[in-house]
Structure formats: C-alpha cells, structure tokens
Design an enzyme around this catalytic site. Structure first.
Site, short mmCIF file in Angstrom:
data_model
loop_
_atom_site.label_atom_id
_atom_site.label_comp_id
_atom_site.label_asym_id
_atom_site.label_seq_id
_atom_site.Cartn_x
_atom_site.Cartn_y
_atom_site.Cartn_z
N HIS A 159 4.68 9.28 48.81
CA HIS A 159 5.52 9.90 48.44
C HIS A 159 6.03 11.45 48.22
CE1 HIS A 159 10.12 10.00 48.89
NE2 HIS A 159 10.64 8.69 50.03
N ASP A 208 3.54 2.68 42.25
CA ASP A 208 5.32 3.05 43.29
C ASP A 208 5.13 2.19 44.01
OD1 ASP A 208 6.78 3.75 45.26
OD2 ASP A 208 6.25 5.45 45.44
N GLN A 218 8.59 0.86 48.85
CA GLN A 218 7.86 -0.34 50.15
C GLN A 218 7.49 -1.49 49.96
OE1 GLN A 218 8.95 0.81 53.23
NE2 GLN A 218 9.34 2.76 51.92
N LYS A 260 15.48 -1.07 49.41
CA LYS A 260 14.66 -1.83 50.16
C LYS A 260 14.01 -2.77 50.66
CE LYS A 260 12.67 2.64 50.32
NZ LYS A 260 12.79 3.98 51.50
N CYS A 317 9.22 11.79 54.13
CA CYS A 317 9.52 12.58 53.01
C CYS A 317 7.52 12.43 52.25
CB CYS A 317 10.32 11.77 51.26
SG CYS A 317 11.94 12.21 52.45
N1 PMP Z 1 7.83 6.23 47.32
C1 PMP Z 1 8.07 5.44 48.24
C2 PMP Z 1 6.39 4.75 48.47
C3 PMP Z 1 8.99 5.59 49.13
O1 PMP Z 1 9.21 4.90 50.60
C4 PMP Z 1 11.19 5.89 48.81
C5 PMP Z 1 11.46 5.49 49.70
N2 PMP Z 1 11.56 6.67 50.72
C6 PMP Z 1 10.99 6.35 47.60
C7 PMP Z 1 9.40 6.54 46.33
C8 PMP Z 1 12.25 6.61 46.62
O2 PMP Z 1 12.98 5.66 47.02
P1 PMP Z 1 14.00 5.93 46.28
O3 PMP Z 1 14.80 6.80 47.12
O4 PMP Z 1 15.00 4.55 47.09
O5 PMP Z 1 14.40 6.69 44.77
#
Ligand code: PMP
Length: 410
Positions: A127, A204, A207, A230, A368
């Site tokens: 991401h 990270d 998910q 999430k 993203c």
């Molecule tokens: N890493 C991953 C794999 C994600 O799916 C996301 C959110 N789509 C994020 C990081 C970022 O999370 P947040 O926007 O809640 O900070």
C-alpha cells in the site's frame, strides 16, 4: 453449501445496523470491507456510553470522570495486547491508524539510526502508506529502497527476496495481506530470514487483523501496525506494536503533552513507554471503541472467522470466474478476503457505478497500490472484499449485478 465443519457465522450480521438498509431500492450488499468495515452495535454503544457517562481527558485529572476514562483507556491497551499476544502493554502504542504507525517507525527509528546507503526492503504489492514514508527518507537521508518482485499470481518471488538481503539491509517493511490482491505473504519465514541478515521487520497488518490470528511473539516481528476501522472499530485509531527494547531506545516521534516527564528550558525528559509515543490528547473514544470491537470479534473467534471466510472466498472465486471475460488479478495460493478483478472491455469505474445502482458496494481504482497495478498492466481493478458478515447470498447478488452491468455496458 458451506461444509458442516465450518460454522456459518454470518448470522452475526444482525449486529450491524448499517447492513440492514436499502441502497438504490435494493438491500445493501456491502463488499468494501478492505476499505473499511461496518460497526457492530456493541461498538456503537461502547462509544456512545463513554460519551454519555464517562467522558473526560485521560491521564491528568484527579476527578472521578478522568479516572474512569483513564481506566477504560488503559484497559483497552491490555485488550489490544492480548489480541495480538504482545508480551507487555508497554509495547502497545495508540496511533491514528496504520499510516500513522508506519510513519512513527520511519521518523523515529529510521531517522535516528539509519545512514545514507542503508537499505529498506518493501514488496511490489505494498500500500502507498508502506512505500511513500520510505521514499521521503530515501530523499532526505539517502536510504535505498529495494523492492521484492512478485510473480503473475501476486506472490513474493522468494529467491529474489533472499537475493536482496545483504549487510546494508536495515529494515524489511512488508504487508501481511495485500489490499490490492488478497495475497498473504510468507511472513514467518521472511521475518526469520530478514533477522538472519541483521535487519528489523515492520509488518503492515492493516488488512490482516480482521481475517487471521495475529501473534506478534510467534511471528517475532519487531513492529506491527494496524488500523481500528478495518477491524469493526471507529476510524482515527490504530496501533503500533513494537518490541520493548526497540521502542525504549528510539527517540520520540512527536513532542507535546503526555509524552514528557519534566519540561524545562534547560532540558526536557521523556515519559516512559508507551506514553513516550503518545503526544497530545489521544482519540480516547476511538480507543474504547477499538477495545469493544476486539471483544466482539474475540467472542466469535478469529479462527472461526478465518475458516468461514476461506470457504466464502472459495465460493466467490468460483462464481466470479464463471462470468465471461472476467479475470482475477491476484491468484496466489495463499489468499484471504479480497477479490480484485477486471472484465474485458469494461472500465472498473463504470462497473462500480452500475453495481452501486443495484445496492452492491465494491471499490474500484488503484487501491492505493499503484506499483502493483502497473505490474499487472492495469490502471484500476474492481475489488470485492469480504468480512465474516457476508454470505453466499451477497456473492450471488454481486454476480447477478455484474451480469446485469455487463449486459448494459456491452
Ligand atoms: N496498508 C494496507 C495494506 C491497507 O489496506 C491500508 C488501508 N487501505 C493501509 C495500509 C492504510 O491504513 P490507514 O488508511 O487506516 O492508515
């Protein structure tokens, strides 16, 4: 049908008020859980009750409400600790979310102890929040960002990862579950190999937390980041787990109230863990909502969720592949909760709009994760992402809506 040994836990969907509504004259089919999950009544009630009865700032008041708020806030830290099996609640830092947690590590650990030429490894399927913080430091400190390639299924090419490890590797920053493809990474082995090369590992887990059991001690990761929203909790709250010894040695990320012991113009001393990394008034109600969400999920059990979703993912994969011209992007052996796809001759955003008109909520775009889109030669995919409250009926509704959209667009 779902095999007898897998409990159908979708009946818990009754606990989620937002799922019981009509959108565009159709019952809502919510398949955008990778972006954010809906909230159970237990979480909504916990937040509302806190604001109605116990609301106050934390850690500073002598009065009753402040004590109650502080007790609930610190109890939430213990709930999180237990959920990811951290060794100590001093290792649980509340943040605004995954992005904030990753930036904390980037700005504290990396800025203070990495040098020009040191290397940070990420994968092709990260991401943006696990790419851009390192790129900023690449420019500022002269770090080198190295990228693990993936194969056409969306799996880490393990030999290539091993080749990237070298004495300059200081950090592996890797997703546990790709939000764009649904691939699970071979995390345990990667962590062991990175450690053998002398590197630290940040996971990270944005998910992953809602779909797999997370045990930070069994993984032996140095840092683990996730977001509450999430995981059926409110937005604006997340967690950074870090090994005590590392967090203790690192400098603070942000300066302000809460994170200090003594402030003087002749020199300031910092608070102990975990408060050293929690400058300013935190998202108190968000933290309390996060604890309520974890308790809710624990009552169902992540292993039961994992089994059920695995069956549902299998069913959804079969059903989607039966649609003429549909291609799954991301066909890893080890997958969870996410179906990214494209249909010949149809742009994902047109598809998404037509699905919404039939009450089916999916996400379309680059998720993203532009580098992985580029790898697959697409600018966008349609993505259906599951939670335990989804059912085979939801998948059938998705397929029906896609077929209708295709007949309108072709
Ligand atoms: N890493 C991953 C794999 C994600 O799916 C996301 C959110 N789509 C994020 C990081 C970022 O999370 P947040 O926007 O809640 O900070």
């Amino acid at each position: 049908q779902i095999p007898a040994n897998v409990a159908d836990i979708s009946s818990y969907r009754a606990d989620f008020p937002a799922l019981h509504q009509q959108v565009s004259g159709h019952p809502l089919v919510y398949l955008d859980n990778g972006a954010s999950t809906q909230k159970p009544q237990a979480v909504i009630d916990a937040v509302s009750e806190f604001y109605q009865h116990d609301y106050s700032n934390v850690h500073r008041g002598i009065h009753t409400l402040s004590q109650r708020a502080t007790d609930q806030f610190e109890a939430a830290r213990e709930t999180v600790r237990e959920f990811i099996n951290a060794g100590s609640d001093k290792e649980i830092i509340f943040t605004r979310g995954t992005t904030d947690a990753i930036n904390l590590v980037a700005h504290s650990l990396v800025r203070s102890s990495f040098q020009a030429g040191d290397e940070v490894i990420v994968s092709m399927m990260e991401h943006h929040s696990n790419i851009v913080p390192w790129q900023i430091l690449e420019q500022e400190l002269g770090l080198k960002l190295r990228v693990i390639p993936i194969n056409e299924h969306g799996e880490i090419i393990y030999d290539e990862f091993l080749k990237l490890l070298n004495p300059k590797t200081k950090l592996l920053a890797i997703t546990q579950l790709s939000n764009a493809l649904g691939s699970l990474t071979p995390l345990k082995q990667m962590i062991a190999d990175a450690h053998a090369a002398g590197a630290k590992v940040l996971v990270d887990g944005a998910q992953a937390v809602a779909h797999t059991v997370v045990d930070v001690q069994a993984l032996d990761c140095d840092f683990y980041a996730f977001s509450g929203h999430k995981l059926f909790a409110p937005t604006g709250v997340g967690v950074l787990y870090g090994k005590h010894q590392l967090l203790d040695a690192m400098p603070p990320y942000q300066g302000g109230g809460e994170m200090i012991k003594v402030v003087s113009f002749s020199g300031t001393t910092y608070n102990e863990l975990p408060h050293k990394y929690e400058a300013g008034t935190p998202n108190i109600a968000g933290v309390i909502g996060l604890a309520a969400a974890i308790k809710y999920v624990n009552a169902i059990g992540i292993p039961a969720i994992q089994d059920y979703e695995h069956q549902l993912l299998g069913y959804a994969t079969e059903q989607l592949l039966a649609i003429d011209g549909l291609h799954l992007i991301g066909t890893a052996q080890d997958k969870a909760s996410i179906l990214s796809f494209q249909i010949d001759g149809i742009h994902a955003s047109d598809l998404g709009t037509l699905l919404d008109q039939q009450g089916v909520a999916i996400r379309v775009g680059h998720h993203c994760a532009m580098p992985v889109m580029e790898f697959f030669g697409v600018d966008a995919t349609a993505r259906a992402s599951l939670a335990f409250y989804n059912t085979r009926d939801d998948i059938d509704a998705l397929v029906k809506a896609i077929n209708k959209a295709v007949s309108m667009l072709k």
